[in-house]
Enzyme design. Structure first.
Site, PDB file in Angstrom:
ATOM      1  NE  ARG A 113      38.676  35.466  74.026  1.00 29.40           N
ATOM      2  CZ  ARG A 113      37.670  34.813  73.455  1.00 29.40           C
ATOM      3  NH1 ARG A 113      37.095  35.303  72.362  1.00 29.40           N
ATOM      4  NH2 ARG A 113      37.225  33.677  73.947  1.00 29.40           N
ATOM      5  CE1 TYR A 114      34.187  37.522  75.900  1.00 29.17           C
ATOM      6  CE2 TYR A 114      35.685  39.299  76.503  1.00 29.17           C
ATOM      7  CZ  TYR A 114      35.109  38.072  76.772  1.00 29.17           C
ATOM      8  OH  TYR A 114      35.440  37.392  77.911  1.00 29.17           O
ATOM      9  NE  ARG A 117      31.898  42.822  74.728  1.00 28.87           N
ATOM     10  CZ  ARG A 117      31.553  41.690  75.383  1.00 28.87           C
ATOM     11  NH1 ARG A 117      31.954  41.493  76.599  1.00 28.87           N
ATOM     12  NH2 ARG A 117      30.798  40.795  74.821  1.00 28.87           N
ATOM     13  CB  CYS A 126      48.548  52.139  87.663  1.00 27.62           C
ATOM     14  SG  CYS A 126      48.010  51.026  86.362  1.00 27.62           S
ATOM     15  CB  CYS A 130      46.877  46.254  92.205  1.00 28.97           C
ATOM     16  SG  CYS A 130      46.032  47.809  91.882  1.00 28.97           S
ATOM     17  CB  CYS A 133      48.376  44.050  88.040  1.00 34.29           C
ATOM     18  SG  CYS A 133      47.924  44.730  86.436  1.00 34.29           S
ATOM     19  NE  ARG A 135      45.417  44.510  79.966  1.00 35.24           N
ATOM     20  CZ  ARG A 135      44.267  45.081  80.338  1.00 35.24           C
ATOM     21  NH1 ARG A 135      44.256  46.283  80.861  1.00 35.24           N
ATOM     22  NH2 ARG A 135      43.125  44.447  80.171  1.00 35.24           N
ATOM     23  CG  ASP A 294      42.689  36.953  85.640  1.00 35.78           C
ATOM     24  OD1 ASP A 294      41.859  36.042  85.483  1.00 35.78           O
ATOM     25  OD2 ASP A 294      42.462  38.143  85.362  1.00 35.78           O
ATOM     26  CG  ASP A 331      38.666  36.757  82.311  1.00 30.93           C
ATOM     27  OD1 ASP A 331      38.276  36.529  81.147  1.00 30.93           O
ATOM     28  OD2 ASP A 331      38.539  37.849  82.878  1.00 30.93           O
ATOM     29  CE  LYS A 338      34.973  39.883  82.026  1.00 30.34           C
ATOM     30  NZ  LYS A 338      35.443  40.193  80.660  1.00 30.34           N
TER      31      LYS A 338
HETATM   32  S1  SF4 Z   1      44.960  46.285  88.592  1.00 29.63           S
HETATM   33 FE1  SF4 Z   1      46.770  46.610  87.270  1.00 29.63          FE
HETATM   34  S2  SF4 Z   1      46.042  48.014  85.662  1.00 29.63           S
HETATM   35 FE2  SF4 Z   1      44.540  48.111  87.354  1.00 29.63          FE
HETATM   36  S3  SF4 Z   1      45.214  49.831  88.626  1.00 29.63           S
HETATM   37 FE3  SF4 Z   1      46.108  47.983  89.510  1.00 29.63          FE
HETATM   38  S4  SF4 Z   1      48.136  47.821  88.537  1.00 29.63           S
HETATM   39 FE4  SF4 Z   1      46.946  49.255  87.322  1.00 29.63          FE
END
Ligand code: SF4
Length: 394
Positions: A113-114, A117, A126, A130, A133, A135, A294, A331, A338
């Site tokens: 994207r940038y 990087r 994972c 979470c 998340c 993604r 997000d 974002d 950002k």
């Molecule tokens: S935020 Fe998403 S990618 Fe990061 S540890 Fe939690 S579930 Fe995994």
């Protein structure tokens, strides 16, 4: 103040050697409703979420992280790891790919994207999924470590783009892969002359700090400079084990920066934000970003407003040193990048004169020199480097 960090409440039935072994923590992860019912009394909202099965973003937590969550449904850590019925309700903004990563995906598992990087998504797994998340379009599908052919294509993309100076290992969580796999990835990236900095974005120091072994930090030292980007969101996540993990990185020359997300009803209070970030600085971790959550699918109940976040930032201003203050940022959806959110202390401007009211009410003017008096230094020695940085993505 000298801060103290409590040990995690290990169940008596588990031996110290198992509890402190990261592979045991991953093998014993809670994944199903019945796993969770052994530790928590589920609410109706939580039971409904479990009943949605495959429609739901994957569910998983380590026994260690589950032990930090109380039996109160409003407990901050419990809200981070526990699925809720609200994840299925229509919200104000629900995006499968809020950061527009799919359109910036020139090679398998590479997000560019940038200009200078790339993100390299080495695994989608994972140890804790979470609920906030970003993604969700990729994470948790259990595809695990990148396939060999895709790995070679990703490396070849990075090799053939000399403008890429930083590679950020992400996922999923890159520290869920084995030491041997990590050593290989870091070694391959280090062999590319134009890759200057490697970052590792990980929640493992938060959700499974026993992952931070002597062997792991030796690998990171070997491939320096490697920056560790941790993701603590709440001071209750800072246990004795997490503190020891963070100190092990820093003692071994691995700089640690923390990125947090403001979450509705979980940490969106200045008292909680300051408590987290002062403790992190005490452990020599630099608070880096404080993100607006997000709008990924199923996160509406976890998002706070930009106004609320700015209010928190404004209250912290003047009370938290620059060392402890993270940059509040949002974002811009669809890959807009950002942008910082800062309280506005300028109240007026007339020509070169700007009027400010500081955080505690001090009023003053700042008078700029006239444009004709602004000189630029001789930068010829650095111009080629600057031009190549700007041209990096082309
Ligand atoms: S935020 Fe998403 S990618 Fe990061 S540890 Fe939690 S579930 Fe995994």
């Amino acid at each position: 103040m000298k801060f103290t960090f409590p040990k995690s409440p290990k169940p008596d039935s588990v031996s110290d050697s198992d509890w402190n072994n990261w592979t045991w923590q991953l093998r014993q992860s809670l994944k199903t409703q019945s796993d969770f019912e052994k530790v928590f009394t589920l609410t109706d909202n939580e039971r409904v979420a479990f009943s949605k099965g495959k429609e739901l973003f994957n569910i998983r937590t380590t026994p260690y992280y589950a032990s930090l969550a109380g039996d109160d449904p409003q407990d901050s850590i419990r809200q981070i790891l526990m699925p809720q019925r609200f994840e299925f309700e229509d919200g104000l903004q629900q995006m499968l790919d809020p950061l527009g990563e799919r359109k910036n995906n020139p090679a398998p598992r590479v997000i560019h994207r940038y200009s200078d990087r790339v993100l390299f998504l080495v695994t989608d797994i994972c140890s804790v999924y979470c609920r906030f998340c970003t993604r969700k379009h990729f994470t948790g599908q259990e595809q695990a470590f990148i396939r060999n052919d895709e790995y070679e294509q990703a490396l070849s993309y990075i090799r053939s783009h000399p403008g890429i100076r930083e590679v950020i290992l992400s996922g999923g969580d890159p520290l869920t892969i084995s030491d041997a796999q990590l050593d290989r990835v870091l070694g391959d990236l280090r062999s590319i002359d134009h890759v200057e900095i490697i970052r590792i974005g990980t929640r493992m120091p938060v959700v499974c700090p026993m992952r931070v072994t002597d062997e792991l930090v030796a690998i990171l030292r070997k491939h320096k400079p490697v920056f560790l980007m941790s993701h603590f969101n709440h001071p209750n996540e800072l246990t004795a084990e997490a503190a020891a993990a963070l100190e092990k990185f820093v003692d071994n020359g691995v700089p640690v920066m923390n990125q947090m997300v403001l979450l509705n009803g979980i940490n969106n209070h200045p008292a909680i934000v300051q408590a987290l970030n002062r403790r992190l600085v005490y452990l020599r971790v630099k608070p880096y970003y404080m993100f607006q959550c997000d709008p990924s699918q199923g996160t509406d109940h976890l998002r706070t407003s930009v106004e609320d976040s700015l209010e928190i930032q404004k209250e912290l201003w003047g009370h938290l040193s620059g060392l402890a203050m993270p940059n509040l940022s949002v974002d811009i959806p669809n890959g807009g990048g950002k942008t910082y959110l800062v309280p506005n202390f300028q109240v007026a401007q007339e020509g070169l004169v700007r009027k400010y009211v500081g955080w505690d009410g001090v009023q003053a003017e700042y008078v700029s020199p006239a444009a004709k008096d602004i000189k630029k230094p001789d930068a010829s020695r650095y111009l080629a480097e600057w031009e190549s940085l700007k041209a990096a993505k082309s």
